[in-house]
Design an enzyme around this catalytic site. Sequence first.
Site, short mmCIF file in Angstrom:
data_model
loop_
_atom_site.label_atom_id
_atom_site.label_comp_id
_atom_site.label_asym_id
_atom_site.label_seq_id
_atom_site.Cartn_x
_atom_site.Cartn_y
_atom_site.Cartn_z
N HIS A 1 33.25 -26.03 8.84
CA HIS A 1 32.09 -25.14 8.67
C HIS A 1 31.32 -25.42 7.38
O HIS A 1 30.18 -25.00 7.24
CB HIS A 1 32.54 -23.68 8.70
N ASP B 1 25.25 -25.93 1.34
CA ASP B 1 25.73 -25.01 2.36
C ASP B 1 25.97 -25.79 3.64
O ASP B 1 25.16 -26.66 3.97
CB ASP B 1 24.67 -23.93 2.62
C1 GDG Z 1 30.32 -20.51 6.26
C2 GDG Z 1 29.57 -21.69 5.66
C3 GDG Z 1 28.13 -21.75 7.72
C4 GDG Z 1 26.09 -11.50 4.50
N1 GDG Z 1 26.02 -10.34 3.81
C5 GDG Z 1 26.29 -9.36 4.70
C6 GDG Z 1 26.52 -9.94 5.95
N2 GDG Z 1 26.38 -11.25 5.80
C7 GDG Z 1 26.49 -12.21 6.91
C8 GDG Z 1 25.20 -12.94 7.14
C9 GDG Z 1 25.67 -14.16 7.89
C10 GDG Z 1 27.05 -14.38 7.30
O1 GDG Z 1 27.45 -13.18 6.64
C11 GDG Z 1 27.05 -15.48 6.26
O2 GDG Z 1 26.95 -16.70 6.92
P1 GDG Z 1 26.43 -18.01 6.18
O3 GDG Z 1 26.29 -19.07 7.19
O4 GDG Z 1 25.15 -17.69 5.51
O5 GDG Z 1 27.48 -18.38 5.04
P2 GDG Z 1 29.10 -18.41 4.82
O6 GDG Z 1 29.68 -17.06 4.84
O7 GDG Z 1 29.27 -19.18 3.55
O8 GDG Z 1 29.71 -19.23 6.06
C12 GDG Z 1 28.13 -21.72 6.18
C13 GDG Z 1 29.02 -20.66 8.29
O9 GDG Z 1 30.33 -20.71 7.71
C14 GDG Z 1 29.17 -20.80 9.81
O10 GDG Z 1 29.66 -22.06 10.17
O11 GDG Z 1 26.81 -21.56 8.17
O12 GDG Z 1 27.44 -22.84 5.68
O13 GDG Z 1 29.58 -21.64 4.23
O14 GDG Z 1 25.81 -13.90 9.26
O15 GDG Z 1 24.28 -12.11 7.81
N3 GDG Z 1 26.80 -9.24 7.07
C15 GDG Z 1 26.84 -7.88 6.94
N4 GDG Z 1 26.63 -7.25 5.73
C16 GDG Z 1 26.34 -7.95 4.61
O16 GDG Z 1 26.11 -7.36 3.55
N5 GDG Z 1 27.11 -7.15 8.02
#
Ligand code: GDG
Length: 468
Positions: free
Chosen positions: A155, A363
């Site tokens: 990921h 990322d």
């Molecule tokens: C890893 C990889 C890859 C955030 N704050 C809140 C909240 N979130 C949710 C977001 C989004 C998720 O968390 C974060 O996803 P990301 O993709 O931005 O980043 P990582 O957590 O680092 O995830 C990344 C991912 O895996 C999938 O393969 O894209 O690159 O690092 O959905 O909306 N959700 C809620 N409250 C919050 O305050 N409910």
Amino acid sequence: MGRLIVASNRTARPQEPRAGGLAVALWDALSERGGGVWFGWSGDTLARETRGVRLFVEGAVDFALADLTEAEYQGYYLGYANRTIWPVFHYRVDLAHFDQEAFDTYAAVNRRFGGLLCQLLRQDDIVWVHDYHFMLLGQELRNSGWQGPVGFFLHIPFPAPEVFTALPQHARLARGLADYDLIGFQTARDVDNFCRYMEQHHGAELLPGGRLRCFGRSMRVAAFPIGIDAQDFARLAVAPEAAAAATRLGRLIENRALVIGVDRMDYSKGLPQRLQAFGRLLDENETLRGRVSLLQIAPPSRETVGAYRDLREELDRLAGRVNGDYSDLDWTPIRYLARGYPREMLAGLFRLARVGLVTPLHDGMNLVAKEYVAAQDAEDPGVLVLSEFAGAAERMQGALLVNPHDIGAMAEAIRRALEMPLEERQERWRALFAEVAEHDLTAWRRSFIAALEAAAEPAGPVAAAIPA
Ligand code: GDG
């Protein structure tokens, strides 16, 4: 058709709500196949040695959860996974701890978990392993006698060979990865980094169809950019809870433009640079003072690790500088909230925001970029400002792409986004939404599973990972 077996460090625990995202996708993948097993860490740590798995049944899915000892939690999870692999793979070699003992614990947990998982497997199962915690799990399944299909999806980014080789155990990890039949990455850049590393350091031979021969094994390597359930997120953004959140914030910001950022509080997300860029925007554009607000939501994560405490302090200081310089009786330039909010609220806030600021230093993909796009009003969409170092940038060229290290350019991109005419906003948004809706979460999981089935048949057809 055999069962699907999913292995991930954290599972969505039985009976817990699986609110959106990856957990739902994996659950759907298991259900669609008529059942399977979701294997991983229970989330519990025990003082003493632990054996076996706890089994729970929910619908057609069996959960098989193993505990960690406190020492394993320290060495494998907090240690090698989060203090070594995570920083190195995000190009922060300076923050990485290189500790052989932590690696040994990481390898031992992969060995123990591989043995436990192997006992649950049936002959025609296929196994899908997730993420950097389990890079050696496939090899341990092989060591335990499993010969069936095993795929791995990373990921996070796979770094350039020069960075990956900073890990003293890089060759050991590479050897472990070679036991998978399919290795999936987020982007073509990750695939290229991995293949270059395998060629340069282990004499790997690139074969047609995205196959790699190395260590006497042949594996398929491909990009499977993860997506979101775009239609569902778009619906969420107009749901009553979303509208209520937007109204509440709307009252506070009155008719000022809103710029939004939502990220786990992590040094890979480029938060200090983002606050600096917003400060620069106000420094250089007097007319924008009092007219635009930044809302940064940053729920803390992995707080026990020292670097995150430092990050929190730095953000407090940077937001304090800008707010100290520019706040007025009725206006605070930066609202920085170090806590999480319900998904529906986020969707509503994304829709309200004129600019989505997604500027990680590195990322794997970044799902917030896709959620921001999905939440927009087609008639009056906001503008996505996106880091060129997010995996998402590879296919989201309709965004304003920025180098997150270039504070001046980021400030300029925010200004341009704020002033962008409606027609250009609509045009960019249409292209972005089409991409996000087409390459959604369902397409992602189905293409990976199809490729895994094909990759495991030596003479079988090679599935195209990403539809052109
Ligand atoms: C890893 C990889 C890859 C955030 N704050 C809140 C909240 N979130 C949710 C977001 C989004 C998720 O968390 C974060 O996803 P990301 O993709 O931005 O980043 P990582 O957590 O680092 O995830 C990344 C991912 O895996 C999938 O393969 O894209 O690159 O690092 O959905 O909306 N959700 C809620 N409250 C919050 O305050 N409910």
